[in-house]
Motif scaffolding. Structure first.
Motif, short mmCIF file in Angstrom:
data_model
loop_
_atom_site.label_atom_id
_atom_site.label_comp_id
_atom_site.label_asym_id
_atom_site.label_seq_id
_atom_site.Cartn_x
_atom_site.Cartn_y
_atom_site.Cartn_z
N ALA A 123 0.83 -1.21 0.00
CA ALA A 123 0.00 0.00 0.00
C ALA A 123 0.86 1.25 0.00
CB ALA A 123 -0.93 0.00 1.22
N PHE A 124 1.93 1.25 0.79
CA PHE A 124 2.85 2.40 0.82
C PHE A 124 3.49 2.62 -0.54
CE2 PHE A 124 7.16 4.06 1.32
CZ PHE A 124 6.90 5.26 1.96
N MET A 125 3.91 1.53 -1.19
CA MET A 125 4.53 1.64 -2.51
C MET A 125 3.55 2.24 -3.52
SD MET A 125 4.40 0.01 -5.71
CE MET A 125 3.81 -1.65 -5.35
N VAL A 126 2.31 1.73 -3.54
CA VAL A 126 1.32 2.21 -4.51
C VAL A 126 1.04 3.69 -4.28
CG1 VAL A 126 -1.09 2.01 -5.23
CG2 VAL A 126 0.26 -0.05 -4.84
N ILE A 127 0.83 4.08 -3.04
CA ILE A 127 0.54 5.48 -2.72
C ILE A 127 1.71 6.38 -3.13
CG2 ILE A 127 0.21 7.11 -0.82
CD1 ILE A 127 -1.45 4.92 0.57
N THR A 128 2.93 5.96 -2.82
CA THR A 128 4.11 6.77 -3.14
C THR A 128 4.27 6.95 -4.64
OG1 THR A 128 5.24 5.97 -1.14
CG2 THR A 128 6.60 6.97 -2.85
N VAL A 129 4.11 5.88 -5.40
CA VAL A 129 4.24 5.96 -6.86
C VAL A 129 3.16 6.85 -7.45
CG1 VAL A 129 4.11 4.64 -9.00
CG2 VAL A 129 5.44 3.75 -7.08
N VAL A 130 1.92 6.68 -6.99
CA VAL A 130 0.81 7.48 -7.53
C VAL A 130 1.01 8.97 -7.20
CG1 VAL A 130 -1.66 7.96 -7.31
CG2 VAL A 130 -0.86 5.61 -7.53
N LEU A 131 1.38 9.28 -5.97
CA LEU A 131 1.58 10.69 -5.60
C LEU A 131 2.75 11.30 -6.37
CD1 LEU A 131 0.96 10.88 -1.74
CD2 LEU A 131 -0.60 11.38 -3.62
N LEU A 132 3.81 10.53 -6.58
CA LEU A 132 4.95 11.05 -7.35
C LEU A 132 4.57 11.31 -8.80
CD1 LEU A 132 8.01 9.02 -6.02
CD2 LEU A 132 7.74 11.50 -6.00
N LEU A 133 3.83 10.39 -9.39
CA LEU A 133 3.40 10.57 -10.78
C LEU A 133 2.51 11.80 -10.92
CD1 LEU A 133 2.67 6.89 -11.89
CD2 LEU A 133 4.43 8.40 -12.81
N GLU A 134 1.59 11.96 -10.00
CA GLU A 134 0.70 13.13 -10.07
C GLU A 134 1.48 14.42 -9.83
OE1 GLU A 134 -2.73 15.57 -10.32
OE2 GLU A 134 -2.05 13.69 -11.22
N ALA A 135 2.46 14.39 -8.93
CA ALA A 135 3.30 15.57 -8.70
C ALA A 135 4.09 15.93 -9.96
CB ALA A 135 4.25 15.32 -7.53
N VAL A 136 4.60 14.93 -10.65
CA VAL A 136 5.31 15.16 -11.92
C VAL A 136 4.36 15.78 -12.94
CG1 VAL A 136 6.38 14.01 -13.90
CG2 VAL A 136 7.07 13.40 -11.58
N ARG A 137 3.16 15.24 -13.04
CA ARG A 137 2.19 15.77 -14.01
C ARG A 137 1.84 17.23 -13.72
NH1 ARG A 137 -2.81 17.05 -14.84
NH2 ARG A 137 -3.33 16.77 -12.63
N ARG A 138 1.66 17.56 -12.46
CA ARG A 138 1.27 18.93 -12.10
C ARG A 138 2.39 19.93 -12.30
NH1 ARG A 138 -2.64 18.91 -6.72
NH2 ARG A 138 -3.92 17.11 -7.29
N THR A 139 3.63 19.50 -12.07
CA THR A 139 4.73 20.46 -12.11
C THR A 139 5.49 20.47 -13.43
OG1 THR A 139 6.17 18.82 -11.07
CG2 THR A 139 5.06 20.39 -9.62
N LEU A 140 5.65 19.31 -14.06
CA LEU A 140 6.48 19.20 -15.26
C LEU A 140 5.71 18.87 -16.52
CD1 LEU A 140 9.48 17.29 -13.66
CD2 LEU A 140 9.30 19.74 -14.10
N GLY A 141 4.41 18.60 -16.39
CA GLY A 141 3.60 18.37 -17.57
C GLY A 141 3.39 16.91 -17.89
N GLY A 142 2.62 16.67 -18.95
CA GLY A 142 2.19 15.33 -19.29
C GLY A 142 3.22 14.48 -20.01
N ILE A 143 4.22 15.10 -20.65
CA ILE A 143 5.18 14.32 -21.43
C ILE A 143 6.03 13.42 -20.53
CG2 ILE A 143 7.17 14.43 -22.97
CD1 ILE A 143 5.98 16.96 -24.17
N LEU A 144 6.66 14.01 -19.51
CA LEU A 144 7.48 13.21 -18.60
C LEU A 144 6.60 12.23 -17.82
CD1 LEU A 144 10.22 12.60 -17.40
CD2 LEU A 144 9.84 14.42 -15.72
N PHE A 145 5.41 12.66 -17.44
CA PHE A 145 4.47 11.77 -16.76
C PHE A 145 4.18 10.54 -17.62
CE2 PHE A 145 0.00 10.48 -16.57
CZ PHE A 145 -0.10 10.06 -15.26
N GLY A 146 3.88 10.76 -18.89
CA GLY A 146 3.59 9.65 -19.79
C GLY A 146 4.79 8.76 -20.01
N PHE A 147 5.98 9.36 -20.07
CA PHE A 147 7.21 8.59 -20.29
C PHE A 147 7.46 7.65 -19.13
CE2 PHE A 147 11.90 8.21 -20.51
CZ PHE A 147 12.01 7.77 -21.82
N ILE A 148 7.32 8.15 -17.90
CA ILE A 148 7.52 7.31 -16.71
C ILE A 148 6.46 6.22 -16.64
CG2 ILE A 148 7.59 7.30 -14.19
CD1 ILE A 148 8.53 10.22 -14.34
#
Length: 258
Positions: A123-148
């Motif tokens: 559960a900790f792993m899933v939450i951490t990955v999801v929050l990091l991905l959403e943080a990347v999307r909000r700050t750096l945009g959809g391209i890097l988010f999609g790449f990861i």
């Protein structure tokens, strides 16, 4: 407009102060174990990212630009549902902090591929990955988010792909265990050397650069570059090179320097 934004601003200021004091403790008093220090550094940064980048940030900016700042409360409440997202994120980050503080010793003692992995670890792993991905999307945009996201999806689907894309897979339970161990239960994944470098070095360069710039140091370095090159040919180019070199010495960020 203000109550929500004021609350965010106050919370961001308070959290920034706590984050700064935490880092000063690490630098001046005592270093913590890597699997406690690096995750806490990340969670402070994640909380600030979500405070400064609410779900409706782009909508608010667009609306204020179109309306010239005259935005009604009704228009702002169009994205009132985003508060529930903020609440969910806050609960997740509190859970992550609790997990790290209470289980870091078991993470230190964990032997990869041998020690058991609990549901709470997954559960900790899933939450951490999801929050990091959403943080990347909000700050750096959809391209890097999609790449990861592409590489994460590949790790789970490669056993079903043809040709050179195929790799031998494992059952879902075994994959979850291995993924959790690799991502958040060791120093080879999210809590690896880049995050440790940020916690041990980059943070202090960035803070120093911010203070230096706020007190006019950035303009001073530019002025020095201009003064040193104003009598020679190609003065502006030389000034750019000299100023860039001086700024790079204190910024700690190649992108920010450019």
């Amino acid at each position: 407009m203000g109550k929500k934004l004021e609350w965010r601003q106050m919370a961001a200021i308070a959290l920034t102060v706590v984050f700064f004091l935490f880092q000063m403790y690490l630098a001046l008093i005592k270093q913590l174990p890597t699997l406690l220090q690096a995750p806490m550094h990340l969670l402070f940064a994640l909380a600030l990212v979500y405070l400064y980048n609410p779900p409706d940030k782009k909508y608010r900016k667009k609306l204020q630009k179109e309306k010239g700042g005259a935005v009604t409360e009704q228009e702002l409440n169009r994205f009132a549902w985003s508060r529930w997202i903020d609440l969910a994120v806050a609960v997740c980050i509190v859970f992550q902090v609790y997990y790290i503080i209470t289980r870091y010793q078991s993470l230190v003692d964990h032997v990869l591929f041998i020690s058991p992995v609990d549901a709470v670890d997954i559960a900790f792993m899933v939450i951490t990955v999801v929050l990091l991905l959403e943080a990347v999307r909000r700050t750096l945009g959809g391209i890097l988010f999609g790449f990861i996201l592409l590489f994460i999806v590949y790790a789970w689907t490669a056993q079903y792909l043809p040709g050179i894309l195929y790799t031998r897979g494992k059952p879902v339970a075994a994959m979850l265990k291995q993924f959790a161990e690799g991502m958040t239960m060791s120093t080879s994944g999210i809590f690896g050397s880049p995050l440790q470098t940020s916690a041990n070095s980059l943070f202090y360069f960035i803070v120093f650069g911010a203070f230096f710039s706020a007190f006019g140091g950035g303009q001073l370095l530019i002025d020095i570059g201009m003064k040193a090159s104003n009598k020679g040919s190609g003065g502006p180019a030389k000034a750019a090179v000299i100023s860039s070199g001086l700024m790079g010495m204190i910024s700690g960020s190649a992108v920010a320097n450019v």
